[in-house]
Design a protein around this motif. Sequence first.
Motif, PDB file in Angstrom:
ATOM      1  N   TRP A  18       0.912  -1.249  -0.054  1.00  0.00           N
ATOM      2  CA  TRP A  18      -0.041  -0.075   0.164  1.00  0.00           C
ATOM      3  C   TRP A  18       0.919   1.022  -0.047  1.00  0.00           C
ATOM      4  O   TRP A  18       1.897   1.328   0.675  1.00  0.00           O
ATOM      5  CB  TRP A  18      -0.797  -0.030   1.164  1.00  0.00           C
ATOM      6  N   LYS A  20       0.708   5.848   0.397  1.00  0.00           N
ATOM      7  CA  LYS A  20       0.216   6.661   0.860  1.00  0.00           C
ATOM      8  C   LYS A  20       0.681   7.925   0.279  1.00  0.00           C
ATOM      9  O   LYS A  20       2.066   8.102   0.168  1.00  0.00           O
ATOM     10  CB  LYS A  20      -0.102   6.852   2.252  1.00  0.00           C
ATOM     11  N   SER A  24      -0.626  13.700   2.521  1.00  0.00           N
ATOM     12  CA  SER A  24      -1.765  13.312   3.251  1.00  0.00           C
ATOM     13  C   SER A  24      -1.849  14.353   4.681  1.00  0.00           C
ATOM     14  O   SER A  24      -0.910  14.935   4.589  1.00  0.00           O
ATOM     15  CB  SER A  24      -1.518  11.878   3.891  1.00  0.00           C
ATOM     16  N   ASN A  29      -4.193  10.617   7.280  1.00  0.00           N
ATOM     17  CA  ASN A  29      -5.605  10.291   6.856  1.00  0.00           C
ATOM     18  C   ASN A  29      -5.525  10.567   5.236  1.00  0.00           C
ATOM     19  O   ASN A  29      -5.240  11.645   4.849  1.00  0.00           O
ATOM     20  CB  ASN A  29      -6.444  11.056   7.155  1.00  0.00           C
ATOM     21  N   CYS A  30      -5.703   9.591   4.437  1.00  0.00           N
ATOM     22  CA  CYS A  30      -5.509   9.477   3.123  1.00  0.00           C
ATOM     23  C   CYS A  30      -6.002   8.291   2.336  1.00  0.00           C
ATOM     24  O   CYS A  30      -6.429   7.363   3.195  1.00  0.00           O
ATOM     25  CB  CYS A  30      -4.009   9.478   2.676  1.00  0.00           C
ATOM     26  N   GLU A  32      -5.229   5.130   0.161  1.00  0.00           N
ATOM     27  CA  GLU A  32      -3.858   4.366  -0.207  1.00  0.00           C
ATOM     28  C   GLU A  32      -4.201   3.588  -1.205  1.00  0.00           C
ATOM     29  O   GLU A  32      -5.351   3.318  -1.512  1.00  0.00           O
ATOM     30  CB  GLU A  32      -3.595   3.601   0.994  1.00  0.00           C
ATOM     31  N   SER A  46      -7.101   4.782   4.502  1.00  0.00           N
ATOM     32  CA  SER A  46      -6.048   4.536   5.593  1.00  0.00           C
ATOM     33  C   SER A  46      -6.482   4.828   6.821  1.00  0.00           C
ATOM     34  O   SER A  46      -5.819   4.181   7.955  1.00  0.00           O
ATOM     35  CB  SER A  46      -4.925   5.750   5.263  1.00  0.00           C
ATOM     36  N   PRO A  49      -7.660   0.553   7.374  1.00  0.00           N
ATOM     37  CA  PRO A  49      -6.819  -0.286   6.716  1.00  0.00           C
ATOM     38  C   PRO A  49      -7.689  -1.792   6.387  1.00  0.00           C
ATOM     39  O   PRO A  49      -7.166  -2.550   5.414  1.00  0.00           O
ATOM     40  CB  PRO A  49      -5.476  -0.324   7.300  1.00  0.00           C
TER      41      PRO A  49
END
Length: 78
Positions: A18, A20, A24, A29-30, A32, A46, A49
């Motif tokens: 994964w 990112k 972010s 927080n984003c 992925e 994210s 998960p």
Amino acid sequence: MVHYGNGVAADSIEAAAWVKAEASDPVGNCVEIARLDGGEVAFRNSRFPGGPALVFTRSEMAAFLDGARKGEFDRMTV
């Protein structure tokens, strides 16, 4: 080769690496993404998960990235 469908538990996708975005927010927080063995690309949140992943084909991903590069989705963050 395993093919994953939309809504699969993201943590059940074997060998997913994964990624990112560096942009972010400060707490990470984003969205992925991970490239899958069959060439598809999986997306997950994210913050969750193990939650569901959306899986897109190469052509779907190429169309999305083309639109993003052209600014077609810029209004989504306003």
